[in-house]
Design a protein around this motif. Structure first.
Motif, PDB file in Angstrom:
ATOM      1  N   ALA A 191      -2.487  -3.108  -9.052  1.00 32.60           N
ATOM      2  CA  ALA A 191      -1.330  -3.192  -9.021  1.00 32.60           C
ATOM      3  C   ALA A 191      -0.661  -4.090  -9.570  1.00 32.60           C
ATOM      4  O   ALA A 191       0.672  -3.624  -9.382  1.00 32.60           O
ATOM      5  N   ASP A 192      -1.414  -5.313  -9.084  1.00 31.99           N
ATOM      6  CA  ASP A 192      -0.340  -6.186  -9.453  1.00 31.99           C
ATOM      7  C   ASP A 192      -0.140  -6.463 -10.872  1.00 31.99           C
ATOM      8  O   ASP A 192       1.118  -7.108 -10.923  1.00 31.99           O
ATOM      9  N   ARG A 193      -0.708  -5.388 -11.585  1.00 32.73           N
ATOM     10  CA  ARG A 193      -0.467  -5.563 -13.441  1.00 32.73           C
ATOM     11  C   ARG A 193       0.665  -4.516 -13.728  1.00 32.73           C
ATOM     12  O   ARG A 193       1.133  -3.986 -14.466  1.00 32.73           O
ATOM     13  N   MET A 194       0.401  -3.062 -13.067  1.00 25.89           N
ATOM     14  CA  MET A 194       0.968  -1.305 -13.028  1.00 25.89           C
ATOM     15  C   MET A 194       2.397  -2.319 -13.014  1.00 25.89           C
ATOM     16  O   MET A 194       3.008  -2.495 -11.893  1.00 25.89           O
ATOM     17  N   ALA A 195       2.939  -0.907 -13.935  1.00 26.86           N
ATOM     18  CA  ALA A 195       4.874  -0.942 -13.604  1.00 26.86           C
ATOM     19  C   ALA A 195       5.010  -0.402 -11.879  1.00 26.86           C
ATOM     20  O   ALA A 195       4.190   0.581 -12.032  1.00 26.86           O
ATOM     21  N   ALA A 196       6.197  -0.572 -11.601  1.00 30.72           N
ATOM     22  CA  ALA A 196       6.540   0.353 -10.819  1.00 30.72           C
ATOM     23  C   ALA A 196       6.535   2.041 -11.580  1.00 30.72           C
ATOM     24  O   ALA A 196       7.155   2.244 -12.748  1.00 30.72           O
ATOM     25  N   GLY A 197       6.672   2.475 -11.105  1.00 36.11           N
ATOM     26  CA  GLY A 197       6.086   4.284 -11.044  1.00 36.11           C
ATOM     27  C   GLY A 197       5.028   4.689 -11.748  1.00 36.11           C
ATOM     28  O   GLY A 197       4.707   5.626 -11.718  1.00 36.11           O
ATOM     29  N   SER A 198       4.459   3.560 -11.810  1.00 30.45           N
ATOM     30  CA  SER A 198       2.425   4.019 -11.987  1.00 30.45           C
ATOM     31  C   SER A 198       2.294   4.659 -11.011  1.00 30.45           C
ATOM     32  O   SER A 198       2.806   4.531  -9.511  1.00 30.45           O
ATOM     33  N   HIS A 199       1.581   5.527 -11.251  1.00 31.34           N
ATOM     34  CA  HIS A 199       1.231   6.175  -9.898  1.00 31.34           C
ATOM     35  C   HIS A 199      -0.620   6.239  -9.892  1.00 31.34           C
ATOM     36  O   HIS A 199      -1.871   5.943 -11.054  1.00 31.34           O
ATOM     37  N   LEU A 200      -1.739   6.601  -8.492  1.00 32.69           N
ATOM     38  CA  LEU A 200      -2.677   6.386  -7.974  1.00 32.69           C
ATOM     39  C   LEU A 200      -3.186   7.368  -7.557  1.00 32.69           C
ATOM     40  O   LEU A 200      -2.610   7.579  -7.118  1.00 32.69           O
ATOM     41  N   ALA A 201      -4.541   7.831  -7.596  1.00 36.45           N
ATOM     42  CA  ALA A 201      -5.066   8.581  -7.430  1.00 36.45           C
ATOM     43  C   ALA A 201      -6.384   9.055  -6.901  1.00 36.45           C
ATOM     44  O   ALA A 201      -7.306   7.653  -7.584  1.00 36.45           O
ATOM     45  N   ILE A 202      -6.477   9.000  -5.802  1.00 37.92           N
ATOM     46  CA  ILE A 202      -7.553   8.581  -4.553  1.00 37.92           C
ATOM     47  C   ILE A 202      -8.711   9.341  -4.104  1.00 37.92           C
ATOM     48  O   ILE A 202      -7.838  10.690  -3.485  1.00 37.92           O
ATOM     49  N   SER A 203      -9.891  10.423  -4.807  1.00 36.20           N
ATOM     50  CA  SER A 203     -11.025  10.783  -3.736  1.00 36.20           C
ATOM     51  C   SER A 203     -12.248  10.022  -3.153  1.00 36.20           C
ATOM     52  O   SER A 203     -12.421   9.195  -3.599  1.00 36.20           O
ATOM     53  N   HIS A 204     -12.117  10.475  -1.936  1.00 35.18           N
ATOM     54  CA  HIS A 204     -13.857   9.474  -0.878  1.00 35.18           C
ATOM     55  C   HIS A 204     -14.090  10.650   0.238  1.00 35.18           C
ATOM     56  O   HIS A 204     -13.200  11.287   0.076  1.00 35.18           O
TER      57      HIS A 204
END
Length: 291
Positions: A191-204
């Motif tokens: 997240a520290d490196r990613m631009a605003a508007g980036s998306h994260l998908a998690i399944s757990h």
């Protein structure tokens, strides 16, 4: 390398002649290859099939859970691509399965770049074959628990521009990361490196799974290096602390934007092994975010 593999599973001796890639221990099951077997793939070893069958014996809906998890990944990629995401990093890729992330994304936007990351050398070999005819796609052998190595890898930086939004895919990965290995910290480094508007998908895999299913999973993994950490709904939600959770939030993967409403299990009964998934949007990167 061709190995005559002999081992004992459930008191039954098994011997199988199979081709094993260099650097792979044929006596140790791999989560990526077990997952491949559960999905109906053929890129697995005898030891993986033995572990998967032991798992299915005590948790018979494991195959359905694997398929529901895979379908969630594909729907999440389509969702992000339709929102304009044009670069993806998939962590813990596993054995390439149709449809792949890059095939799914390229069907919407052919210019999309995709990086596959997995620690298993077997995955890397199969990915190289799959990607030989792919455009804007590469594969990296790396450990998700060392995010800086991934972020700074030359193959990653060749295709991924972190000043533009990225789709980060962590599907079926973080339950193999212990609390001591700091899953929140791993996400924070990206997240520290990613631009605003980036998306994260998690399944757990969830602690809210049926009690008997949790016990069955522990039994199946007792004599194996494949162990998973089942986390609660609140614990998985906390992993999105830098991201705005998008509708419908953190829900069982078979229910996440399943617009087709396809039944995934007999008589519409819920899976005893519960896997939840969600997608979040990074609104404002914060250098040196929470760890």
């Amino acid at each position: 390398m061709i190995n005559a593999l002999a081992f004992v599973d459930g008191g039954v001796a098994v011997t199988e002649l199979e081709r094993v890639p260099p650097g792979v221990d044929p006596s140790v099951p791999s989560s990526a290859r077990v997952y491949d077997y559960l999905l109906g793939g053929k890129d697995n070893l005898a030891v993986d099939r033995a572990f998967a069958e032991r798992l299915l014996a005590v948790a018979p809906d494991a195959r359905l859970a694997a398929r529901a998890n895979r379908d969630f990944l594909i729907r999440a990629v389509r969702f992000m691509a339709r929102l304009g995401i044009r670069q993806f990093i998939e962590l813990g890729t596993g054995i390439p399965t149709f449809p792949s992330v890059h095939e799914t994304a390229h069907a919407i936007a052919p210019e999309t770049t995709v990086v596959y990351v997995d620690y298993d050398p077997v995955v890397r070999l199969h990915a190289e074959v799959l990607l030989s005819s792919g455009k804007n796609v590469t594969s990296v052998q790396a450990d998700v628990r060392r995010p800086r190595d991934i972020i700074e890898d030359p193959e990653v930086t060749r295709l991924i521009d972190f000043s533009e939004p990225v789709g980060l895919l962590m599907v079926g990965v973080l339950h193999f990361v212990t609390d001591e290995e700091d899953p929140a910290g791993i996400i924070a480094e990206f997240a520290d490196r990613m631009a605003a508007g980036s998306h994260l998908a998690i399944s757990h895999a969830m602690a809210e799974s049926a009690p008997e299913a949790r016990a069955q999973l522990r039994t199946a993994a007792a004599d194996s290096p494949i162990h998973s950490v089942l986390r609660s709904h609140d614990e998985v939600l906390a992993l999105f602390n830098r991201f705005e959770l998008l509708d419908p939030g953190l829900v069982p993967v078979q229910n996440w934007r399943n617009d087709d409403g396809l039944p995934l299990f007999p008589d519409n009964e819920p899976l005893r092994i519960r896997i939840d998934g969600a997608v979040g949007r990074l609104e404002r990167p914060e250098t040196g975010g929470s760890r």
